[in-house]
Design a protein around this motif. Structure first.
Motif, PDB file in Angstrom:
ATOM      1  N   GLU A   1      -7.524   4.401   3.704  1.00 37.34           N
ATOM      2  CA  GLU A   1      -7.900   3.034   3.346  1.00 37.34           C
ATOM      3  C   GLU A   1      -6.691   2.092   3.497  1.00 37.34           C
ATOM      4  O   GLU A   1      -5.617   2.419   2.989  1.00 37.34           O
ATOM      5  CB  GLU A   1      -8.406   2.973   1.898  1.00 37.34           C
TER       6      GLU A   1
ATOM      7  N   LEU B   1       0.795  -1.233   0.000  1.00 39.15           N
ATOM      8  CA  LEU B   1       0.000   0.000   0.000  1.00 39.15           C
ATOM      9  C   LEU B   1       0.823   1.278   0.000  1.00 39.15           C
ATOM     10  O   LEU B   1       0.312   2.337  -0.309  1.00 39.15           O
ATOM     11  CB  LEU B   1      -0.881   0.045   1.253  1.00 39.15           C
TER      12      LEU B   1
ATOM     13  N   TYR C   1      -1.061   7.793  -5.480  1.00 33.34           N
ATOM     14  CA  TYR C   1      -2.342   7.140  -5.666  1.00 33.34           C
ATOM     15  C   TYR C   1      -3.441   8.150  -5.367  1.00 33.34           C
ATOM     16  O   TYR C   1      -3.173   9.270  -4.912  1.00 33.34           O
ATOM     17  CB  TYR C   1      -2.495   5.878  -4.804  1.00 33.34           C
ATOM     18  N   ALA C   2      -4.655   7.724  -5.644  1.00 33.08           N
ATOM     19  CA  ALA C   2      -5.818   8.550  -5.329  1.00 33.08           C
ATOM     20  C   ALA C   2      -6.660   7.786  -4.327  1.00 33.08           C
ATOM     21  O   ALA C   2      -6.527   6.572  -4.198  1.00 33.08           O
ATOM     22  CB  ALA C   2      -6.621   8.830  -6.592  1.00 33.08           C
ATOM     23  N   LEU C   3      -7.501   8.480  -3.600  1.00 29.60           N
ATOM     24  CA  LEU C   3      -8.447   7.798  -2.712  1.00 29.60           C
ATOM     25  C   LEU C   3      -9.791   8.506  -2.800  1.00 29.60           C
ATOM     26  O   LEU C   3      -9.852   9.733  -2.837  1.00 29.60           O
ATOM     27  CB  LEU C   3      -7.953   7.767  -1.261  1.00 29.60           C
ATOM     28  N   GLU C   4     -10.836   7.688  -2.782  1.00 28.90           N
ATOM     29  CA  GLU C   4     -12.198   8.166  -3.009  1.00 28.90           C
ATOM     30  C   GLU C   4     -12.846   8.768  -1.765  1.00 28.90           C
ATOM     31  O   GLU C   4     -14.041   8.549  -1.527  1.00 28.90           O
ATOM     32  CB  GLU C   4     -13.036   6.998  -3.534  1.00 28.90           C
TER      33      GLU C   4
ATOM     34  N   GLU D   1     -13.335  -1.999  -6.163  1.00 24.97           N
ATOM     35  CA  GLU D   1     -12.328  -1.733  -7.184  1.00 24.97           C
ATOM     36  C   GLU D   1     -12.673  -2.298  -8.558  1.00 24.97           C
ATOM     37  O   GLU D   1     -12.338  -1.701  -9.584  1.00 24.97           O
ATOM     38  CB  GLU D   1     -10.957  -2.229  -6.723  1.00 24.97           C
TER      39      GLU D   1
ATOM     40  N   TYR E   1       0.053   5.440   4.344  1.00 26.19           N
ATOM     41  CA  TYR E   1      -1.343   5.885   4.419  1.00 26.19           C
ATOM     42  C   TYR E   1      -1.686   6.271   5.846  1.00 26.19           C
ATOM     43  O   TYR E   1      -0.892   6.074   6.764  1.00 26.19           O
ATOM     44  CB  TYR E   1      -2.294   4.818   3.863  1.00 26.19           C
TER      45      TYR E   1
ATOM     46  N   HIS F   1     -16.556   5.324  -7.225  1.00 26.40           N
ATOM     47  CA  HIS F   1     -16.491   4.806  -5.851  1.00 26.40           C
ATOM     48  C   HIS F   1     -17.519   5.470  -4.928  1.00 26.40           C
ATOM     49  O   HIS F   1     -17.832   4.917  -3.872  1.00 26.40           O
ATOM     50  CB  HIS F   1     -15.110   5.071  -5.251  1.00 26.40           C
TER      51      HIS F   1
ATOM     52  N   PHE G   1      -4.844  -4.520  -2.676  1.00 27.47           N
ATOM     53  CA  PHE G   1      -5.009  -3.680  -3.868  1.00 27.47           C
ATOM     54  C   PHE G   1      -4.269  -4.240  -5.075  1.00 27.47           C
ATOM     55  O   PHE G   1      -3.886  -3.506  -5.977  1.00 27.47           O
ATOM     56  CB  PHE G   1      -4.589  -2.240  -3.548  1.00 27.47           C
TER      57      PHE G   1
ATOM     58  N   TYR H   1      -8.685  -5.129  -9.210  1.00 30.58           N
ATOM     59  CA  TYR H   1      -9.164  -4.055 -10.080  1.00 30.58           C
ATOM     60  C   TYR H   1      -9.575  -4.607 -11.461  1.00 30.58           C
ATOM     61  O   TYR H   1     -10.735  -4.524 -11.856  1.00 30.58           O
ATOM     62  CB  TYR H   1      -8.062  -3.008 -10.266  1.00 30.58           C
TER      63      TYR H   1
ATOM     64  N   HIS I   1     -12.966   6.953 -12.090  1.00 32.36           N
ATOM     65  CA  HIS I   1     -12.794   5.848 -11.141  1.00 32.36           C
ATOM     66  C   HIS I   1     -13.173   6.298  -9.721  1.00 32.36           C
ATOM     67  O   HIS I   1     -13.995   5.658  -9.048  1.00 32.36           O
ATOM     68  CB  HIS I   1     -11.335   5.372 -11.214  1.00 32.36           C
ATOM     69  N   GLU I   2     -12.592   7.402  -9.273  1.00 36.45           N
ATOM     70  CA  GLU I   2     -12.825   7.834  -7.886  1.00 36.45           C
ATOM     71  C   GLU I   2     -14.276   8.257  -7.669  1.00 36.45           C
ATOM     72  O   GLU I   2     -14.833   8.026  -6.592  1.00 36.45           O
ATOM     73  CB  GLU I   2     -11.868   8.969  -7.502  1.00 36.45           C
TER      74      GLU I   2
HETATM   75  N1  ARG Z   1      -9.162   2.906  -3.310  1.00 29.77           N
HETATM   76  C1  ARG Z   1      -8.033   3.582  -3.909  1.00 29.77           C
HETATM   77  C2  ARG Z   1      -8.310   3.637  -5.386  1.00 29.77           C
HETATM   78  O1  ARG Z   1      -8.475   2.652  -6.042  1.00 29.77           O
HETATM   79  C3  ARG Z   1      -6.729   2.919  -3.646  1.00 29.77           C
HETATM   80  C4  ARG Z   1      -6.221   3.134  -2.269  1.00 29.77           C
HETATM   81  C5  ARG Z   1      -4.897   2.530  -2.048  1.00 29.77           C
HETATM   82  N2  ARG Z   1      -4.590   2.663  -0.673  1.00 29.77           N
HETATM   83  C6  ARG Z   1      -3.355   2.882  -0.236  1.00 29.77           C
HETATM   84  N3  ARG Z   1      -3.185   2.990   1.050  1.00 29.77           N
HETATM   85  N4  ARG Z   1      -2.359   2.942  -1.048  1.00 29.77           N
HETATM   86  O2  ARG Z   1      -8.434   4.665  -5.946  1.00 29.77           O
END
Ligand code: ARG
Ligand code: ZN
Length: 466
Positions: A165, A148, A298-301, A343, A151, A324, A391, A396, A320-321
């Protein structure tokens, strides 16, 4: 609130029964104990969340000083006991707890690993509502894992980048840190004047500055999983607007991404409106996005405001986000192994967005991935996401392929109504893979167990799709 028991429907033996099965037993619990369990019952995250109560609301009053990296304040949790309780746990990583009260009376507390154990002065009866307030401070420590990266609450030179996440909420507030227990949130965040504090939902009133500090008040009035909560802070350029469909938009970008603000707000509005027409009504009261300059890559929703970590997102990533917000945020997993429900759906949304914007059909994308016999995703069945590799690209891409295989099997005339029924039936709730299989079979009138098994639960490349 905690979801109703996730009853496993027959047919998919690989998926274990409901997580919080012990925690949900009434009275003194199946063990006869009045001690709330240290985990909510997720087989792959034994310490994740807690048993014995169900959170209804979090009230976070916090101030953050980027210079010292100190976070200080209080969290008040309103909850309902799901068994008699003489003690219960919260999840908290590091930080120093100064005081705990339950319904205004001082409570004893102790720390063990990432558990804060609270022993109220009197027993809480099964079904009783209570409020616990935790006063705390300290320098938050982020989490890191091989797959990951970093985070949780991540300090930056001018503030903090907060992406939690799967289990990083405990790095900044005591919580029932598991998506099986969703709750509403109030945030009151104080930062040095000149900085912006961004949380979920909508801002109440205008930020107030006194003695060189500004307080931002935000409210998320729809249920939210703890990993989607944020208090991202720093120097931001902010713009608000309204989508063509009438939804308020909040966009914020770090100074170095100033040139992306207009595009971010425009694309966020357009894509949120488009998904409302495909997936069903948007579940929240505003949409938005944040581009921080902290390059996590990375991105997070984050609910209502996805965050992009150090890059200007392509429309595919925004698509994508924002997908979510339906798949993950409104409909949340009850246990992390079902993560493909987030995902796989969000990745499939990228393919749908590409098709909608004239960049090749979802079917062509599917066939391109299918052609690669050597892809490592064929050895990772995405229907059981692994705790040490949640992940993985299989969750995905192969998850998205499972949806496309389903779409080919049942046809567009069943597939899109299925998706809208799925989002409607479980809006603001929790979901499992067996529940999705059951609905897909009901809507299509077909036995889909073989298809789900091949695409989600068995290793190996499934037979070609017609
Ligand atoms: N849910 C996120 C996404 O697909 C990914 C989060 C990954 N989390 C992390 N701690 N790297 O956009
Ligand atoms: Zn995603």
């Amino acid at each position: 609130s905690q979801s109703a028991a996730a009853s496993a429907s027959p047919g998919t033996a690989d998926v274990a029964a409901s997580p919080a099965s012990t925690a949900r037993t009434g009275g003194t619990g199946s063990t006869g104990s009045t001690t709330g369990a240290p985990g909510i019952g997720d087989p792959d995250f034994p310490g994740g969340g807690n048993g014995g109560y169900d959170v209804e609301h979090y009230d976070l009053k916090l101030s953050y000083d980027p210079a010292s990296r100190n976070l200080a304040g209080s969290t008040t949790i309103r909850a309902k006991a799901t068994q008699d309780l003489t003690s219960f746990d919260l999840d908290l990583h590091g930080l120093t707890v100064s005081r705990v009260t339950v319904d205004g009376t001082a409570a004893a507390f102790s720390r063990r690993d990432d558990e804060l154990v609270v022993t109220p002065a009197g027993r809480i009866a099964d079904g009783g509502k209570f409020a616990v307030t935790i006063g705390y401070s300290g320098v938050p420590r982020s989490l890191r894992s091989a797959s990951l990266g970093e985070y949780g609450f991540i300090a930056t030179p001018d503030g903090a980048f907060v992406t939690c996440e799967p289990d990083g909420a405990k790095t900044w507030f005591p919580s029932n840190d598991h998506p099986a227990d969703k709750a509403t949130y109030d945030f009151q965040i104080t930062v040095p004047a000149g900085l912006t504090a961004i949380a979920n939902g909508e801002m109440s009133g205008t930020p107030r500055t006194t003695a060189g500090k500004t307080t931002f008040v935000w409210r998320e009035k729809h249920p939210m999983a703890s990993y989607l909560a944020t208090m991202t802070t720093g120097k931001f350029q902010v713009r608000t607007g309204t989508s063509a469909g009438g939804l308020p938009i909040y966009a914020a970008v770090a100074d170095s991404f100033r040139g992306s603000l207009d595009t971010l707000i425009a694309q966020t509005g357009t894509i949120t409106d488009y998904w409302s027409s495909v997936f069903g009504p948007y579940p929240f009261s505003s949409t938005g996005g944040v581009i921080d300059d902290h390059a996590v890559g990375y991105a997070l929703e984050n609910q209502t405001k996805p965050i992009y970590g150090g890059f200007s997102p392509e429309p595919a990533i925004i698509a994508h986000e924002l997908a979510h917000q339906w798949f993950g945020n409104s409909l949340s997993v009850s246990r992390w192994r079902d993560l493909w429900l987030n995902e796989g759906f969000a990745t499939y949304a990228e393919w749908l967005w590409a098709e909608h914007s004239g960049q090749g059909t979802a079917d062509a994308t599917f066939r391109r991935y299918y052609a690669n016999e050597a892809d490592p995703m064929w050895s990772y069945p995405p229907g059981v996401a692994r705790a040490d590799d949640l992940f993985n690209a299989a969750v995905y891409t192969r998850g998205a392929m499972a949806l496309h295989a389903l779409r080919r099997e049942i046809g567009d005339q069943s597939f899109f109504p299925l998706i809208r029924q799925w989002t409607a039936a479980h809006r603001y709730g929790n979901v499992t893979t067996p529940e999705f299989l059951a609905l897909a079979e009901r809507v299509s009138g077909k036995n889909l167990t073989p298809l789900f098994d091949a695409w989600l639960f068995r290793p190996g490349r499934p037979a070609p799709v017609a």
